[in-house]
Scaffold this motif. Sequence first.
Motif, PDB file in Angstrom:
ATOM      1  N   GLN A 243       0.833  -1.209   0.000  1.00  0.00           N
ATOM      2  CA  GLN A 243       0.000   0.000   0.000  1.00  0.00           C
ATOM      3  C   GLN A 243       0.869   1.260   0.000  1.00  0.00           C
ATOM      4  OE1 GLN A 243      -2.923  -0.433   3.029  1.00  0.00           O
ATOM      5  NE2 GLN A 243      -4.036   1.440   2.471  1.00  0.00           N
ATOM      6  N   ALA A 247       1.062   4.032  -3.054  1.00  0.00           N
ATOM      7  CA  ALA A 247       0.366   5.282  -2.735  1.00  0.00           C
ATOM      8  C   ALA A 247       0.860   6.407  -3.632  1.00  0.00           C
ATOM      9  CB  ALA A 247       0.591   5.645  -1.268  1.00  0.00           C
ATOM     10  N   GLY A 252      -1.820   8.860   1.090  1.00  0.00           N
ATOM     11  CA  GLY A 252      -1.975   7.433   0.829  1.00  0.00           C
ATOM     12  C   GLY A 252      -1.000   6.599   1.649  1.00  0.00           C
ATOM     13  N   ARG A 253       0.199   7.127   1.825  1.00  0.00           N
ATOM     14  CA  ARG A 253       1.197   6.413   2.627  1.00  0.00           C
ATOM     15  C   ARG A 253       0.764   6.315   4.087  1.00  0.00           C
ATOM     16  NH1 ARG A 253       6.689   6.387   1.637  1.00  0.00           N
ATOM     17  NH2 ARG A 253       7.149   6.329  -0.565  1.00  0.00           N
ATOM     18  N   GLU A 255      -2.182   6.242   5.137  1.00  0.00           N
ATOM     19  CA  GLU A 255      -3.226   5.223   5.235  1.00  0.00           C
ATOM     20  C   GLU A 255      -2.595   3.839   5.351  1.00  0.00           C
ATOM     21  OE1 GLU A 255      -6.290   5.595   2.153  1.00  0.00           O
ATOM     22  OE2 GLU A 255      -6.591   7.620   2.987  1.00  0.00           O
TER      23      GLU A 255
END
Length: 355
Positions: A243, A247, A252-253, A255
């Motif tokens: 993930q 990202a 996103g990272r 998350e």
Amino acid sequence: MPFRDTIGHRQLVRLLSRSIAGGSLPPSLIFSGPEGVGKKRTALALAQALNCGRAVVSGRWPVVGGQGPGEAGDELPVDACGECPVCRRIARNAYPDVFLVQPEDSASIKIEQIRDVIAQTAYRPFEGRRRVVIIDEADAMGADAQDALLKSLEEPPPHSVFVLVSARADVLAPTVRSRCPRLRFGRLNPAEIARALARDHGYTEEESRLAAALAGGSLGRALEAAAGGLDDVRAAACRALRQVAEAADSRGRLEGARGLTGTRGAGATTAADREQLAARVTALLALVRDLAILSSRAHGGTVANLDLTSELEGLSRLYDRDRIVRAFTAADRALRALGRNASPKIVADWLALQL
Ligand SMILES: [Zn+2]
């Protein structure tokens, strides 16, 4: 297993050994403390030390990391040999003078079990020097069973020693507790658990570290976790690696970081949260090490997570050599920060931004 091979609890074990040597061992004792830290094993080691066929053996703790040789108080004045027929039979629970009483199917220890064992203690030991009665999960005795035991604790038959083992000693009747000095066993530290897993359960160094981080100070819990938990931990680490690498931005990272701390996110602040994160980061470190091996094309038996080969191949497309080195350094620093009690949330976020 003799005293010198027990894991952790050195002060308690030394105390037991010295009281045998000095003839001051109390005839009834409570071993209390968390589940799975070696209370029953220590009681069996005590039974061995009291009855070992090679008369009085003195022991010395093996030297392990962090404990230098010849440290003050290192010696155990009395210990079992661990090898003679008596020691072996005690370890197998097949020695006539050592009784191990445990809850039966009903999950309770019945008054009949206690009466039986008390009847046996009326006689001199059959073969041994001291008869040892170990009542495991002693808190499973009902009030009547505890009453039946009381007289033996008050006026113990000569040559007999009673050891009540319990993770919930506070629920024992006050009358029982007041007659038995209590030895409080603490939690094991991760290094001690890792050592036991590697020595007695055939774990590799990596597996021991991972399971020890999960264990919350209990070897029993480490073994339980190993039966099912390791796969989940590795899966979480695998997902986080993917993930974070996929990202598009730092949001996103972050998350991805949540995949490491679990759903509690910012609420993840307890020691258990820290242990959980440490386990996942340890797994992540092992995966990154495998990626390094795969990228150098030096594979073979050296990949630790052999069963995850297809996941690793997917990840190796996302992690080039530089990134692997960066991830390895970051995961290592993250683990050390957790060891210094850093906040799980901060460590996970930081790691996700570094990977
Ligand atoms: Zn022996």
